[in-house]
Design a protein around this motif. Structure first.
Motif, PDB file in Angstrom:
ATOM      1  N   HIS A   1       0.574  -1.166   0.045  1.00  0.00           N
ATOM      2  CA  HIS A   1      -0.233  -0.094  -0.374  1.00  0.00           C
ATOM      3  C   HIS A   1       1.178   1.308   0.062  1.00  0.00           C
ATOM      4  O   HIS A   1       0.080   2.349  -0.014  1.00  0.00           O
ATOM      5  N   ILE A   2       2.175   0.963  -0.189  1.00  0.00           N
ATOM      6  CA  ILE A   2       2.628   2.279   0.105  1.00  0.00           C
ATOM      7  C   ILE A   2       3.050   2.727  -1.395  1.00  0.00           C
ATOM      8  O   ILE A   2       3.436   1.466  -2.022  1.00  0.00           O
ATOM      9  N   ARG A   3       2.241   3.569  -1.886  1.00  0.00           N
ATOM     10  CA  ARG A   3       2.339   4.184  -3.669  1.00  0.00           C
ATOM     11  C   ARG A   3       3.739   5.036  -3.953  1.00  0.00           C
ATOM     12  O   ARG A   3       4.104   4.389  -4.993  1.00  0.00           O
ATOM     13  N   SER A   4       3.994   5.526  -2.509  1.00  0.00           N
ATOM     14  CA  SER A   4       5.686   6.102  -3.532  1.00  0.00           C
ATOM     15  C   SER A   4       6.407   6.892  -2.460  1.00  0.00           C
ATOM     16  O   SER A   4       5.813   6.765  -1.232  1.00  0.00           O
ATOM     17  N   ALA A   5       7.760   6.712  -1.915  1.00  0.00           N
ATOM     18  CA  ALA A   5       8.472   7.641  -1.371  1.00  0.00           C
ATOM     19  C   ALA A   5       9.387   7.825  -2.100  1.00  0.00           C
ATOM     20  O   ALA A   5      10.047   8.027  -3.232  1.00  0.00           O
ATOM     21  N   ALA A   6       9.934   9.404  -1.221  1.00  0.00           N
ATOM     22  CA  ALA A   6      10.685  10.660  -1.446  1.00  0.00           C
ATOM     23  C   ALA A   6      11.592  10.999  -0.177  1.00  0.00           C
ATOM     24  O   ALA A   6      10.962  10.657   0.682  1.00  0.00           O
ATOM     25  N   PHE A   7      12.445  11.008  -0.989  1.00  0.00           N
ATOM     26  CA  PHE A   7      13.817  11.370   0.424  1.00  0.00           C
ATOM     27  C   PHE A   7      14.119  12.954   0.832  1.00  0.00           C
ATOM     28  O   PHE A   7      14.923  12.730  -0.991  1.00  0.00           O
ATOM     29  N   VAL A   8      14.348  13.485   0.584  1.00  0.00           N
ATOM     30  CA  VAL A   8      14.411  14.899   0.546  1.00  0.00           C
ATOM     31  C   VAL A   8      15.679  15.701   2.073  1.00  0.00           C
ATOM     32  O   VAL A   8      15.439  14.960   3.179  1.00  0.00           O
TER      33      VAL A   8
ATOM     34  N   LEU B   1      -6.720   9.897  -3.471  1.00  0.00           N
ATOM     35  CA  LEU B   1      -6.261  10.376  -2.162  1.00  0.00           C
ATOM     36  C   LEU B   1      -5.575   8.753  -1.993  1.00  0.00           C
ATOM     37  O   LEU B   1      -4.767   7.846  -1.908  1.00  0.00           O
ATOM     38  N   VAL B   2      -4.323   9.596  -0.704  1.00  0.00           N
ATOM     39  CA  VAL B   2      -3.289   8.852  -0.119  1.00  0.00           C
ATOM     40  C   VAL B   2      -3.471   9.805   1.020  1.00  0.00           C
ATOM     41  O   VAL B   2      -3.712  11.359   0.982  1.00  0.00           O
ATOM     42  N   LEU B   3      -2.426   9.053   1.804  1.00  0.00           N
ATOM     43  CA  LEU B   3      -2.295   9.734   3.432  1.00  0.00           C
ATOM     44  C   LEU B   3      -0.355   9.623   3.481  1.00  0.00           C
ATOM     45  O   LEU B   3       0.026   8.660   2.834  1.00  0.00           O
ATOM     46  N   THR B   4      -0.083  11.081   4.419  1.00  0.00           N
ATOM     47  CA  THR B   4       1.608  10.682   3.612  1.00  0.00           C
ATOM     48  C   THR B   4       1.979  10.933   5.228  1.00  0.00           C
ATOM     49  O   THR B   4       1.806  11.451   6.227  1.00  0.00           O
ATOM     50  N   PHE B   5       2.990   9.827   5.642  1.00  0.00           N
ATOM     51  CA  PHE B   5       3.379   9.729   6.447  1.00  0.00           C
ATOM     52  C   PHE B   5       5.320  10.129   6.688  1.00  0.00           C
ATOM     53  O   PHE B   5       5.859   9.890   5.511  1.00  0.00           O
ATOM     54  N   ALA B   6       5.594  11.242   7.388  1.00  0.00           N
ATOM     55  CA  ALA B   6       7.245  11.637   7.117  1.00  0.00           C
ATOM     56  C   ALA B   6       7.428  11.654   8.390  1.00  0.00           C
ATOM     57  O   ALA B   6       7.129  11.214   9.433  1.00  0.00           O
ATOM     58  N   ARG B   7       9.146  11.447   8.424  1.00  0.00           N
ATOM     59  CA  ARG B   7      10.055  11.275   9.070  1.00  0.00           C
ATOM     60  C   ARG B   7      11.713  11.931   8.986  1.00  0.00           C
ATOM     61  O   ARG B   7      12.225  11.468   8.298  1.00  0.00           O
TER      62      ARG B   7
ATOM     63  N   LEU C   1      -5.498   4.371   0.870  1.00  0.00           N
ATOM     64  CA  LEU C   1      -6.293   4.410   1.076  1.00  0.00           C
ATOM     65  C   LEU C   1      -6.693   2.914   1.006  1.00  0.00           C
ATOM     66  O   LEU C   1      -7.634   2.263   1.914  1.00  0.00           O
ATOM     67  N   GLY C   2      -6.206   2.550   0.018  1.00  0.00           N
ATOM     68  CA  GLY C   2      -6.500   0.572  -0.097  1.00  0.00           C
ATOM     69  C   GLY C   2      -6.403  -0.343   1.422  1.00  0.00           C
ATOM     70  O   GLY C   2      -6.753  -0.649   1.724  1.00  0.00           O
ATOM     71  N   ALA C   3      -5.149   0.950   1.671  1.00  0.00           N
ATOM     72  CA  ALA C   3      -4.855  -0.007   3.601  1.00  0.00           C
ATOM     73  C   ALA C   3      -6.016  -0.250   4.125  1.00  0.00           C
ATOM     74  O   ALA C   3      -6.321  -0.915   5.311  1.00  0.00           O
ATOM     75  N   PHE C   4      -6.666   1.449   4.055  1.00  0.00           N
ATOM     76  CA  PHE C   4      -7.957   1.300   5.041  1.00  0.00           C
ATOM     77  C   PHE C   4      -8.599   0.249   4.356  1.00  0.00           C
ATOM     78  O   PHE C   4      -9.631  -0.429   5.418  1.00  0.00           O
TER      79      PHE C   4
ATOM     80  N   GLU D   1      -8.597  -2.053   2.849  1.00  0.00           N
ATOM     81  CA  GLU D   1      -8.194  -4.014   3.524  1.00  0.00           C
ATOM     82  C   GLU D   1      -8.843  -3.838   4.289  1.00  0.00           C
ATOM     83  O   GLU D   1      -9.523  -5.249   5.266  1.00  0.00           O
ATOM     84  N   ILE D   2      -9.133  -3.286   5.068  1.00  0.00           N
ATOM     85  CA  ILE D   2      -9.556  -3.693   6.985  1.00  0.00           C
ATOM     86  C   ILE D   2     -10.343  -3.159   6.765  1.00  0.00           C
ATOM     87  O   ILE D   2     -11.257  -4.521   8.024  1.00  0.00           O
ATOM     88  N   PHE D   3     -11.102  -1.980   6.883  1.00  0.00           N
ATOM     89  CA  PHE D   3     -13.095  -2.352   6.924  1.00  0.00           C
ATOM     90  C   PHE D   3     -13.871  -3.295   6.206  1.00  0.00           C
ATOM     91  O   PHE D   3     -15.198  -3.080   5.459  1.00  0.00           O
ATOM     92  N   GLN D   4     -13.211  -3.852   4.134  1.00  0.00           N
ATOM     93  CA  GLN D   4     -13.992  -4.932   4.182  1.00  0.00           C
ATOM     94  C   GLN D   4     -14.466  -5.823   4.919  1.00  0.00           C
ATOM     95  O   GLN D   4     -15.157  -6.474   4.021  1.00  0.00           O
ATOM     96  N   HIS D   5     -13.614  -6.388   5.779  1.00  0.00           N
ATOM     97  CA  HIS D   5     -14.337  -7.440   6.777  1.00  0.00           C
ATOM     98  C   HIS D   5     -15.471  -7.828   7.702  1.00  0.00           C
ATOM     99  O   HIS D   5     -16.209  -8.086   8.207  1.00  0.00           O
ATOM    100  N   LEU D   6     -15.814  -5.990   7.926  1.00  0.00           N
ATOM    101  CA  LEU D   6     -17.187  -5.529   8.630  1.00  0.00           C
ATOM    102  C   LEU D   6     -18.205  -5.642   8.274  1.00  0.00           C
ATOM    103  O   LEU D   6     -18.506  -4.710   6.818  1.00  0.00           O
ATOM    104  N   THR D   7     -19.075  -5.663   8.760  1.00  0.00           N
ATOM    105  CA  THR D   7     -20.446  -5.763   8.191  1.00  0.00           C
ATOM    106  C   THR D   7     -21.384  -4.462   8.415  1.00  0.00           C
ATOM    107  O   THR D   7     -21.670  -4.270   9.182  1.00  0.00           O
ATOM    108  N   ILE D   8     -21.190  -3.432   7.125  1.00  0.00           N
ATOM    109  CA  ILE D   8     -21.973  -2.312   7.080  1.00  0.00           C
ATOM    110  C   ILE D   8     -22.549  -2.160   6.254  1.00  0.00           C
ATOM    111  O   ILE D   8     -22.195  -2.583   4.853  1.00  0.00           O
TER     112      ILE D   8
END
Length: 592
Positions: A121-128, A183-189, A214-217, A219-226
């Protein structure tokens, strides 16, 4: 006229049976149905809500694992070694930057490939680097548009304010890639030179940015009955929606609806300061429950109608034959003795009709032949039979039974019958109600003989200590036996082992005092006080309660001789009970 019909209806067996059926069957059914429906509905509602809460908690644990996973991936900068090179990534970056090593780009590129390959689910990575230059790598091979500002200024500012922590940038479009609106979330360190300075106080040599799809989410929620009406939201600490099964709300600030339509469940994740919020439509949640309750209510209604119909049918089938017999009885009362009821069944109603027919036949025969003579004869025979029923008939019968037992060598049964016969003769003797102490003593010995044969001499013993001069004293018949019986059943029998009953008599001035002692289980102080209160008449005696026999003897003595005479009672728990009967001293033959 209506009042008369209503009165007859209330008096009819049809109305009574119908009312009884409805009362016995319908009312309990209604009460049971009401409580069952309420209990079932409440249980199912609690179960549904609890199930939804568990689902939210399950999602929250997975989201927490999701955050920790990418947090650990970002820390690979400090632990990942470089193939073919000596040292870890952060050490190589710090060294190559200081020496302006041309292999710096290769080192960074190898690291970015490792990061992207770590999770699908890591779509891209960059080192600045600190000078603003960067290297990037995406899963589909695309590159960051050189015309775009990367990273945005607000990202740099947020990372500089939290140099030692993982920083999350909320859900956004990947607009810095050409022709990409994913649509993505970005984590930075930040990467800190920990080799050149102690701890994490070194200089920042670069920053890692990871875009997570957002496919990571999903994968989590597809198992729930909603359902479509329900919502699941992942929000950050500021309430901004990072992910939702309703895409149009991603990026907005979460706000709960004030109406009573939805039920909300929130689960906090301490590791990430995120929240998982579940939004469920109450009507949809309880829709199946309401359908089941409606079905049950319909079934109960049908049962009630069936019960009423059965009650009316049964009552009508039972009362119609009886009404028919009543009509024929009215004809017999008017003199039509040739009336016959048609027998239609073999049950009790048929037996009643058959008996009615036999009655009319015999009644007609009696009237035609010897009605009056036979009635008088039956009355004479009845009177003769009544006069012949005397106690000696009972004595003779018991004697026949006793002789039969003797003939069969059953001496114990013969002795028991003999003792019982003598006791009955003593009790049924319609002479004076006042007897001598000798007669009462003889009756007690017969009673004790029965008890000894019943329980055995290993359980029961009796000690009589009565002076011969006192055997002629008078006392009420059957006044000592109830006290002995009370001592056996309430004192000796509850005790384990053998018990002894002592009966003594003594003269005290003008009084005769007879004492019945036992070494049984005794009474507690509270129970003793209750019995004493009953003897005084302060509390009412109830059938089956303690002290009834003693109370009866006390009341007889007080009625015969006055309130200064009667029963005195003492008892000690686990030691025994003592009953004193106080009587006036009277000898046989003296004027009472």
């Amino acid at each position: 006229m209506k009042e008369i019909r209503l009165f007859r209806l209330r008096k009819s067996i049809f109305a009574k049976f119908t009312f009884s059926f409805i009362t016995v069957g319908l009312i309990p059914l209604l009460i049971l149905s009401f409580f069952s429906l309420n209990t079932f509905g409440n249980y199912m509602e609690r179960y549904s809500i609890n199930n939804f809460e568990q689902m939210v908690i399950y999602a929250g644990k997975n989201i927490d694992d999701f955050y920790n996973k990418y947090n650990n991936i970002s820390k690979l900068m400090y632990s990942l070694g470089q193939q073919g090179r000596y040292g870890q990534f952060q050490e190589l970056i710090a060294e190559q930057l200081s020496l302006e090593d041309p292999l710096l780009a290769v080192t960074v590129d190898n690291f970015l490939q490792t990061v992207v390959a770590t999770d699908i689910h890591i779509r891209s990575a960059a080192f600045v680097f600190t000078d603003g230059k960067y290297q990037d790598l995406s899963r589909d091979g695309s590159r960051i548009d050189f015309r775009a500002e990367y990273p945005p200024q607000q990202w740099r500012k947020a990372l500089s304010e939290n140099p030692k922590q993982l920083v999350l940038f909320p859900t956004h479009k990947q607009e810095y890639y050409l022709e990409s609106n994913t649509l993505v979330l970005t984590f930075a360190r930040n990467l800190i030179d920990v080799a050149g300075s102690p701890g994490l106080d070194g200089n920042v040599v670069g920053s890692l940015y990871m875009d997570i799809s957002l496919g990571a989410f999903d994968e989590i929620f597809q198992h729930l009955t909603i359902s479509q009406e329900d919502g699941m939201y992942v929000t950050d600490q500021e309430g901004r929606i990072l992910y939702s099964n309703k895409p149009e709300k991603i990026g907005q600030i979460f706000q709960a609806t004030d109406s009573e339509v939805y039920h909300y469940v929130s689960h906090d994740m301490p590791g990430s300061a995120w929240h998982v919020v579940g939004e469920v439509n109450k009507d949809k949640l309880f829709d199946k429950i309401n359908q089941i309750k409606s079905t049950i209510a319909i079934v109960i209604g049908l049962c009630i109608l069936s019960l009423v119909a059965v009650a009316v049918w049964f009552s009508n089938n039972l009362s119609n034959p009886i009404r028919n017999i009543i009509r024929h009885m009215a004809r017999v009362e008017s003199g039509a003795f040739d009336t016959q009821v048609q027998i239609r069944s073999a049950d009790e109603i048929g037996m009643l009709a058959r008996g009615f027919n036999r009655m009319t036949d015999r009644l007609r025969s009696y009237i035609d032949e010897v009605y009056v003579a036979q009635i008088k004869q039956k009355q004479a025979e009845l009177t003769a039979l009544k006069s012949q029923i005397r106690p000696h008939y009972l004595y003779n019968t018991l004697e026949v039974i006793r002789m039969s037992a003797v003939a069969n060598d059953d001496e114990e049964v013969a002795d028991m019958i003999l003792s019982l016969s003598r006791q009955l003769k003593y009790v049924l003797d319609y002479g004076e109600e006042t007897v001598t102490l000798l007669e009462e003593k003889t009756n007690i010995e017969q009673y004790y003989r029965l008890m000894e044969l019943r329980y055995g001499d290993h359980r029961l013993a009796m000690d009589l200590r009565i002076d011969g001069d006192l055997l002629g004293c008078l006392l009420p018949k059957l006044s000592i036996q109830p006290l002995v019986e009370n001592a056996i059943y309430h004192g000796i029998m509850p005790k384990s082992g053998k018990g002894t009953i002592r009966i003594s008599a003594e003269k005290d001035e003008d009084r005769l005092i007879i004492t019945v002692d036992d070494d049984g289980v005794g009474m507690e102080a509270s129970k003793l006080e209750r019995v004493r209160d009953k003897l005084k008449g302060q509390t009412a005696s109830e059938p089956g309660s303690e002290g009834i026999g003693v109370k009866n003897v006390h009341d007889r003595i007080s009625a015969l001789y006055g309130t200064e005479y009667g029963i005195e009672l003492n008892s000690t728990l686990k030691i025994g009970t003592s009953v004193r009967m106080i009587l006036p001293y009277q000898k046989e033959g003296k004027e009472q």
